[in-house]
Design a protein around this motif. Sequence first.
Motif, mmCIF file in Angstrom:
data_model
loop_
_atom_site.group_PDB
_atom_site.id
_atom_site.type_symbol
_atom_site.label_atom_id
_atom_site.label_comp_id
_atom_site.label_asym_id
_atom_site.label_seq_id
_atom_site.Cartn_x
_atom_site.Cartn_y
_atom_site.Cartn_z
ATOM 1 N N SER A 14 45.394 42.838 36.035
ATOM 2 C CA SER A 14 46.526 42.824 37.038
ATOM 3 C C SER A 14 47.956 42.009 36.438
ATOM 4 O O SER A 14 47.645 41.442 35.037
ATOM 5 C CB SER A 14 46.005 41.887 38.131
ATOM 6 O OG SER A 14 46.076 40.762 37.955
ATOM 7 N N TYR A 15 48.626 41.864 37.121
ATOM 8 C CA TYR A 15 49.996 41.145 36.328
ATOM 9 C C TYR A 15 49.497 40.062 36.150
ATOM 10 O O TYR A 15 50.242 39.259 35.115
ATOM 11 C CB TYR A 15 51.112 41.302 37.677
ATOM 12 C CG TYR A 15 52.547 40.555 37.213
ATOM 13 C CD1 TYR A 15 53.311 41.081 36.211
ATOM 14 C CD2 TYR A 15 52.703 39.245 37.479
ATOM 15 C CE1 TYR A 15 54.248 40.532 35.781
ATOM 16 C CE2 TYR A 15 53.998 38.529 37.204
ATOM 17 C CZ TYR A 15 54.690 39.346 36.248
ATOM 18 O OH TYR A 15 55.754 38.793 35.659
ATOM 19 N N GLY A 16 48.880 39.128 36.784
ATOM 20 C CA GLY A 16 48.288 37.714 36.395
ATOM 21 C C GLY A 16 47.576 37.627 35.464
ATOM 22 O O GLY A 16 46.791 36.566 34.902
ATOM 23 N N GLY A 17 46.949 38.642 34.785
ATOM 24 C CA GLY A 17 45.756 38.761 33.970
ATOM 25 C C GLY A 17 44.309 39.062 34.528
ATOM 26 O O GLY A 17 44.584 40.150 35.249
ATOM 27 N N VAL A 18 43.283 38.734 33.961
ATOM 28 C CA VAL A 18 42.042 39.278 34.682
ATOM 29 C C VAL A 18 41.096 37.785 34.792
ATOM 30 O O VAL A 18 40.914 36.964 34.094
ATOM 31 C CB VAL A 18 41.208 39.850 33.401
ATOM 32 C CG1 VAL A 18 39.785 40.353 33.865
ATOM 33 C CG2 VAL A 18 41.849 41.352 33.015
ATOM 34 N N HIS A 19 40.829 37.871 36.190
ATOM 35 C CA HIS A 19 40.129 36.635 36.777
ATOM 36 C C HIS A 19 39.043 36.979 37.533
ATOM 37 O O HIS A 19 39.147 38.154 38.348
ATOM 38 C CB HIS A 19 41.144 35.686 37.265
ATOM 39 C CG HIS A 19 42.301 35.317 36.624
ATOM 40 N ND1 HIS A 19 42.335 34.237 35.687
ATOM 41 C CD2 HIS A 19 43.652 35.915 36.439
ATOM 42 C CE1 HIS A 19 43.584 33.985 34.931
ATOM 43 N NE2 HIS A 19 44.318 35.187 35.500
ATOM 44 N N GLY A 20 37.942 36.508 37.577
ATOM 45 C CA GLY A 20 36.896 36.623 38.373
ATOM 46 C C GLY A 20 35.597 36.506 37.871
ATOM 47 O O GLY A 20 35.238 36.502 36.821
ATOM 48 N N THR A 21 34.566 37.075 38.585
ATOM 49 C CA THR A 21 33.193 37.133 38.203
ATOM 50 C C THR A 21 32.996 38.486 38.210
ATOM 51 O O THR A 21 33.436 39.262 39.122
ATOM 52 C CB THR A 21 32.193 36.668 39.475
ATOM 53 O OG1 THR A 21 32.719 34.928 39.545
ATOM 54 C CG2 THR A 21 30.669 36.572 39.140
ATOM 55 N N PHE A 22 32.334 38.834 37.145
ATOM 56 C CA PHE A 22 31.923 40.260 36.751
ATOM 57 C C PHE A 22 30.428 40.583 36.620
ATOM 58 O O PHE A 22 29.798 39.475 36.084
ATOM 59 C CB PHE A 22 32.736 40.763 35.719
ATOM 60 C CG PHE A 22 34.108 40.570 35.981
ATOM 61 C CD1 PHE A 22 34.681 41.747 36.177
ATOM 62 C CD2 PHE A 22 34.813 39.533 35.538
ATOM 63 C CE1 PHE A 22 36.180 41.852 36.367
ATOM 64 C CE2 PHE A 22 36.309 39.550 35.772
ATOM 65 C CZ PHE A 22 36.755 40.816 36.280
ATOM 66 N N ALA A 23 29.982 41.818 36.810
ATOM 67 C CA ALA A 23 28.534 41.918 36.594
ATOM 68 C C ALA A 23 28.581 43.371 35.834
ATOM 69 O O ALA A 23 29.390 44.302 36.036
ATOM 70 C CB ALA A 23 27.641 42.343 37.698
ATOM 71 N N VAL A 24 27.600 43.326 34.666
ATOM 72 C CA VAL A 24 27.673 44.335 33.726
ATOM 73 C C VAL A 24 26.303 44.686 33.627
ATOM 74 O O VAL A 24 25.456 44.130 33.514
ATOM 75 C CB VAL A 24 28.023 43.969 32.171
ATOM 76 C CG1 VAL A 24 27.854 44.961 31.185
ATOM 77 C CG2 VAL A 24 29.447 43.625 32.122
#
Length: 72
Positions: free
Chosen positions: A48-58
């Motif tokens: 997004s405009y602010g970058g990449v932030h969060g919890t992810f599952a692969v």
Amino acid sequence: MARYVFDLSFTATQLQALYRGEINTIRAQDREGRWVQFGVAVLRRFVSYGGVHGTFAVDVDASNRITRIERV
């Protein structure tokens, strides 16, 4: 099949290196202490405009190929 859950936080400035081709691979430690490594291209839909932030599952298959990535 294995699942890795981890947190990422990259600012938009840090991600500029992605678009310049300076970063090709992300390496993250999941919540169980295991390391997962993947190409930055799989994150593009989460930028997004602010970058990449969060919890992810692969999820990966028996050959360790990503079958799914999602923000959780």
